[in-house]
Design a protein around this motif. Structure first.
Motif, mmCIF file in Angstrom:
data_model
loop_
_atom_site.group_PDB
_atom_site.id
_atom_site.type_symbol
_atom_site.label_atom_id
_atom_site.label_comp_id
_atom_site.label_asym_id
_atom_site.label_seq_id
_atom_site.Cartn_x
_atom_site.Cartn_y
_atom_site.Cartn_z
ATOM 1 N N MET A 33 0.849 -1.206 0.000
ATOM 2 C CA MET A 33 0.000 0.000 0.000
ATOM 3 C C MET A 33 0.879 1.249 0.000
ATOM 4 S SD MET A 33 -2.931 1.109 2.738
ATOM 5 C CE MET A 33 -3.948 -0.302 2.303
ATOM 6 N N GLN A 34 0.508 2.238 -0.814
ATOM 7 C CA GLN A 34 1.303 3.472 -0.911
ATOM 8 C C GLN A 34 1.124 4.337 0.333
ATOM 9 O OE1 GLN A 34 0.192 6.112 -4.109
ATOM 10 N NE2 GLN A 34 1.083 7.821 -2.998
ATOM 11 N N LEU A 35 2.232 4.585 1.025
ATOM 12 C CA LEU A 35 2.194 5.422 2.227
ATOM 13 C C LEU A 35 3.205 6.552 2.122
ATOM 14 C CD1 LEU A 35 1.848 2.680 4.971
ATOM 15 C CD2 LEU A 35 0.065 4.169 4.099
ATOM 16 N N TYR A 36 3.495 6.966 0.877
ATOM 17 C CA TYR A 36 4.456 8.030 0.655
ATOM 18 C C TYR A 36 4.116 8.740 -0.656
ATOM 19 C CZ TYR A 36 6.315 4.352 -2.346
ATOM 20 O OH TYR A 36 6.436 3.374 -3.291
ATOM 21 N N ASN A 37 4.733 9.893 -0.885
ATOM 22 C CA ASN A 37 4.496 10.653 -2.115
ATOM 23 C C ASN A 37 5.126 9.965 -3.323
ATOM 24 O OD1 ASN A 37 3.274 13.498 -1.549
ATOM 25 N ND2 ASN A 37 4.701 13.121 0.136
ATOM 26 N N THR A 38 4.442 10.038 -4.443
ATOM 27 C CA THR A 38 4.995 9.512 -5.699
ATOM 28 C C THR A 38 5.199 10.624 -6.722
ATOM 29 O OG1 THR A 38 2.775 9.007 -6.546
ATOM 30 C CG2 THR A 38 3.958 7.241 -5.362
ATOM 31 N N LEU A 39 4.719 11.832 -6.430
ATOM 32 C CA LEU A 39 4.849 12.955 -7.355
ATOM 33 C C LEU A 39 5.857 13.970 -6.825
ATOM 34 C CD1 LEU A 39 1.099 13.668 -8.256
ATOM 35 C CD2 LEU A 39 2.764 12.382 -9.605
ATOM 36 N N SER A 40 6.595 14.585 -7.728
ATOM 37 C CA SER A 40 7.500 15.661 -7.337
ATOM 38 C C SER A 40 6.697 16.930 -7.091
ATOM 39 C CB SER A 40 8.525 15.922 -8.443
ATOM 40 O OG SER A 40 7.884 16.496 -9.577
ATOM 41 N N ALA A 41 7.349 17.929 -6.481
ATOM 42 C CA ALA A 41 6.675 19.206 -6.236
ATOM 43 C C ALA A 41 6.228 19.846 -7.549
ATOM 44 C CB ALA A 41 7.604 20.141 -5.462
ATOM 45 N N LYS A 42 7.067 19.773 -8.586
ATOM 46 C CA LYS A 42 6.715 20.373 -9.880
ATOM 47 C C LYS A 42 5.526 19.671 -10.513
ATOM 48 C CE LYS A 42 11.129 22.449 -11.210
ATOM 49 N NZ LYS A 42 12.201 22.493 -12.250
ATOM 50 N N GLU A 43 5.486 18.338 -10.422
ATOM 51 C CA GLU A 43 4.353 17.576 -10.968
ATOM 52 C C GLU A 43 3.067 17.927 -10.227
ATOM 53 O OE1 GLU A 43 6.456 13.453 -12.539
ATOM 54 O OE2 GLU A 43 6.103 13.729 -10.395
ATOM 55 N N GLU A 53 2.457 20.730 -8.606
ATOM 56 C CA GLU A 53 2.114 22.110 -8.942
ATOM 57 C C GLU A 53 1.343 22.169 -10.250
ATOM 58 O OE1 GLU A 53 4.334 26.475 -9.316
ATOM 59 O OE2 GLU A 53 5.502 24.645 -9.020
ATOM 60 N N ALA A 54 1.773 21.381 -11.239
ATOM 61 C CA ALA A 54 1.088 21.350 -12.535
ATOM 62 C C ALA A 54 -0.333 20.802 -12.384
ATOM 63 C CB ALA A 54 1.884 20.508 -13.518
ATOM 64 N N LEU A 55 -0.505 19.783 -11.556
ATOM 65 C CA LEU A 55 -1.837 19.216 -11.342
ATOM 66 C C LEU A 55 -2.768 20.217 -10.660
ATOM 67 C CD1 LEU A 55 -1.059 15.557 -10.170
ATOM 68 C CD2 LEU A 55 -2.036 16.292 -12.350
ATOM 69 N N ILE A 56 -2.226 20.972 -9.697
ATOM 70 C CA ILE A 56 -3.041 21.979 -9.009
ATOM 71 C C ILE A 56 -3.500 23.045 -9.996
ATOM 72 C CG2 ILE A 56 -2.959 23.843 -7.300
ATOM 73 C CD1 ILE A 56 -1.143 22.048 -5.609
ATOM 74 N N GLU A 57 -2.589 23.499 -10.852
ATOM 75 C CA GLU A 57 -2.945 24.506 -11.849
ATOM 76 C C GLU A 57 -3.996 23.970 -12.812
ATOM 77 O OE1 GLU A 57 0.660 25.692 -13.699
ATOM 78 O OE2 GLU A 57 1.282 27.020 -12.055
ATOM 79 N N ILE A 60 -5.210 33.549 6.739
ATOM 80 C CA ILE A 60 -5.777 34.852 6.394
ATOM 81 C C ILE A 60 -5.633 35.094 4.895
ATOM 82 C CG2 ILE A 60 -5.691 37.332 6.838
ATOM 83 C CD1 ILE A 60 -6.541 35.583 9.248
ATOM 84 N N GLU A 61 -4.480 34.741 4.344
ATOM 85 C CA GLU A 61 -4.214 34.898 2.917
ATOM 86 C C GLU A 61 -4.039 33.509 2.306
ATOM 87 O OE1 GLU A 61 -0.717 37.261 2.768
ATOM 88 O OE2 GLU A 61 -1.680 39.063 3.578
ATOM 89 N N GLN A 62 -4.849 33.175 1.308
ATOM 90 C CA GLN A 62 -4.813 31.843 0.724
ATOM 91 C C GLN A 62 -3.842 31.765 -0.455
ATOM 92 O OE1 GLN A 62 -6.128 29.176 1.997
ATOM 93 N NE2 GLN A 62 -7.230 30.258 3.614
ATOM 94 N N ASP A 63 -3.273 30.583 -0.643
ATOM 95 C CA ASP A 63 -2.365 30.320 -1.756
ATOM 96 C C ASP A 63 -2.529 28.842 -2.104
ATOM 97 O OD1 ASP A 63 -0.279 29.723 -3.465
ATOM 98 O OD2 ASP A 63 1.164 30.988 -2.442
ATOM 99 N N ASN A 64 -2.992 28.557 -3.314
ATOM 100 C CA ASN A 64 -3.243 27.168 -3.705
ATOM 101 C C ASN A 64 -1.990 26.312 -3.685
ATOM 102 O OD1 ASN A 64 -5.941 27.675 -4.028
ATOM 103 N ND2 ASN A 64 -5.898 27.774 -6.253
ATOM 104 N N LYS A 65 -0.819 26.961 -3.705
ATOM 105 C CA LYS A 65 0.440 26.206 -3.752
ATOM 106 C C LYS A 65 1.231 26.324 -2.452
ATOM 107 C CE LYS A 65 0.647 27.106 -8.726
ATOM 108 N NZ LYS A 65 1.414 27.788 -9.810
ATOM 109 N N SER A 66 0.536 26.557 -1.359
ATOM 110 C CA SER A 66 1.227 26.691 -0.077
ATOM 111 C C SER A 66 1.959 25.398 0.297
ATOM 112 C CB SER A 66 0.249 27.092 1.026
ATOM 113 O OG SER A 66 -0.822 26.167 1.117
ATOM 114 N N PHE A 67 1.412 24.250 -0.109
ATOM 115 C CA PHE A 67 2.079 22.962 0.101
ATOM 116 C C PHE A 67 1.956 22.141 -1.176
ATOM 117 C CE2 PHE A 67 0.810 24.231 4.389
ATOM 118 C CZ PHE A 67 2.021 24.117 5.057
ATOM 119 N N LEU A 68 2.999 21.377 -1.488
ATOM 120 C CA LEU A 68 3.011 20.620 -2.743
ATOM 121 C C LEU A 68 3.236 19.126 -2.535
ATOM 122 C CD1 LEU A 68 5.066 23.144 -4.912
ATOM 123 C CD2 LEU A 68 2.586 22.779 -4.939
#
Length: 343
Positions: A1-11, A13-17, A97-105
């Motif tokens: 079972m996957q219990l860790y990240n498989t995507l990089s921060a850049k990947e 970020e692209a999905l969030i956008e 108070i100030e939102q940012d969709n990319k605060s965590f990746l």
């Protein structure tokens, strides 16, 4: 079972956008006695990964500390999951108070010895025996009382860009440094003064309140929800804002503006500025304050040496970093000798 990240921060970020969905940046903590931290950690990761939670979460036998973001449309599912966990039911959530969709990746849920490193080794110290929580209104009243001592429980690089008026702001690099210093400096006031503390979201001063009660302070208070919740209450209840400057936050934003006051200065030229950046040279990554003018002149770097390295081809930079560690420099947080106007 996957219990860790498989995507990089850049990947990610692209999905969030591509998703184009609003995300909420949230923090919360809870001191509690957790038995099997590994099982609890895995439980959180499995469910939160399914609803696209991203963030940095620490789990320890003394509780949980979480800074994260979640798609707004999944917030209710996230809240219901928290409420299904006995000690997290109705836990206070600090929404940014100030939102940012990319605060965590990435989603990182880690087991630690403690959720707040304190350097303490004391079996008689109970973190759940905390001080009195106060809201923004009561806090404003308390800090105007001449019998009150107000203490900022954050580190020097946080209080440098913003703090409450008349607060004691210890010149420390870590939370563990501040505990003994404050007790030593305030030991004569244990019996007759009100010790009032604040921090970003409440987690540090809650532990500190329990510690100082343990050390004999009779009247111990903390700002519930920290600066984040204080700001929300000030706005919603039309209270006087007694905070000056920015609130440092531990995500990609690095700060939220609380008042229009700029109380810090650029570490390179001395101009009024309260914008934290990391040196663009990955072999340095020093956290410091830099104005736009200096950022342009220095190519987002902290020194001429770093500027020269940052201008090299990527592979050359990578070769220079090989086998070296700079964590001691990173955690100087603006104390580097290359900065002429550091605090």
């Amino acid at each position: 079972m996957q219990l860790y990240n498989t995507l990089s921060a850049k990947e990610r970020e692209a999905l969030i956008e591509a998703a184009g969905q609003e995300r909420l940046t949230i923090s919360f903590y809870k001191y509690a006695h957790i038995g099997n931290t590994a099982i609890f950690r895995n439980h959180l990761f499995i469910y939160w990964n399914e609803i696209d939670v991203l963030g940095r979460i620490y789990v320890a036998k003394e509780g949980i500390n979480a800074q994260l973001s979640v798609p707004a449309e999944n917030f209710e599912a996230f809240k219901m999951h928290l409420d299904s966990i006995s000690f997290l039911e109705h836990v206070r959530l600090n929404i940014a108070i100030e939102q940012d969709n990319k605060s965590f990746l990435k989603l990182k849920v880690k087991v630690r010895n403690k959720i707040v490193a304190d350097g303490l080794d004391d079996d008689t110290f109970d973190v759940t025996n905390k001080g009195i929580h106060v809201d923004a209104l009561m806090f404003n009243e308390l800090i105007e009382d001449p019998d009150t001592i107000l203490v900022d429980m954050r580190n020097h690089y946080e209080s440098e860009i913003g703090h409450f008026k008349n607060a004691i702001t210890p010149d420390v690099d870590t939370f563990r440094d501040s505990l003994d210093i404050i007790e030593r400096d305030l030991t004569d006031y244990k019996e007759d003064k009100k010790l009032v503390m604040y921090c970003t979201g409440g987690i540090r001063c809650e532990k500190a309140s329990a510690y100082y009660k343990h050390k004999g302070f009779k009247q111990v208070y903390q700002l519930e929800g920290g600066i984040i919740e204080y700001t929300r209450q000030v706005k919603n209840k039309n209270l006087e804002n007694k905070y000056r400057g920015k609130n440092f936050v531990f995500d990609h934003r690095r700060g939220e503006r609380i008042s229009n006051d700029v109380i810090a200065q650029c570490h390179q030229c001395g101009a009024p500025c309260d914008t934290h950046v990391n040196c663009a040279n990955e072999a340095c990554h020093l956290l410091f304050i830099q104005c736009k003018s200096c950022a342009g002149q220095m190519n987002d770097c902290c020194s001429n040496d770093c500027k020269e390295i940052h201008a090299l081809p990527f592979e050359e930079q990578k070769a220079l970093r090989k086998g070296k560690t700079v964590s001691n420099k990173i955690f100087k947080k603006g104390r580097s000798e290359v900065l002429k106007f550091k605090k």
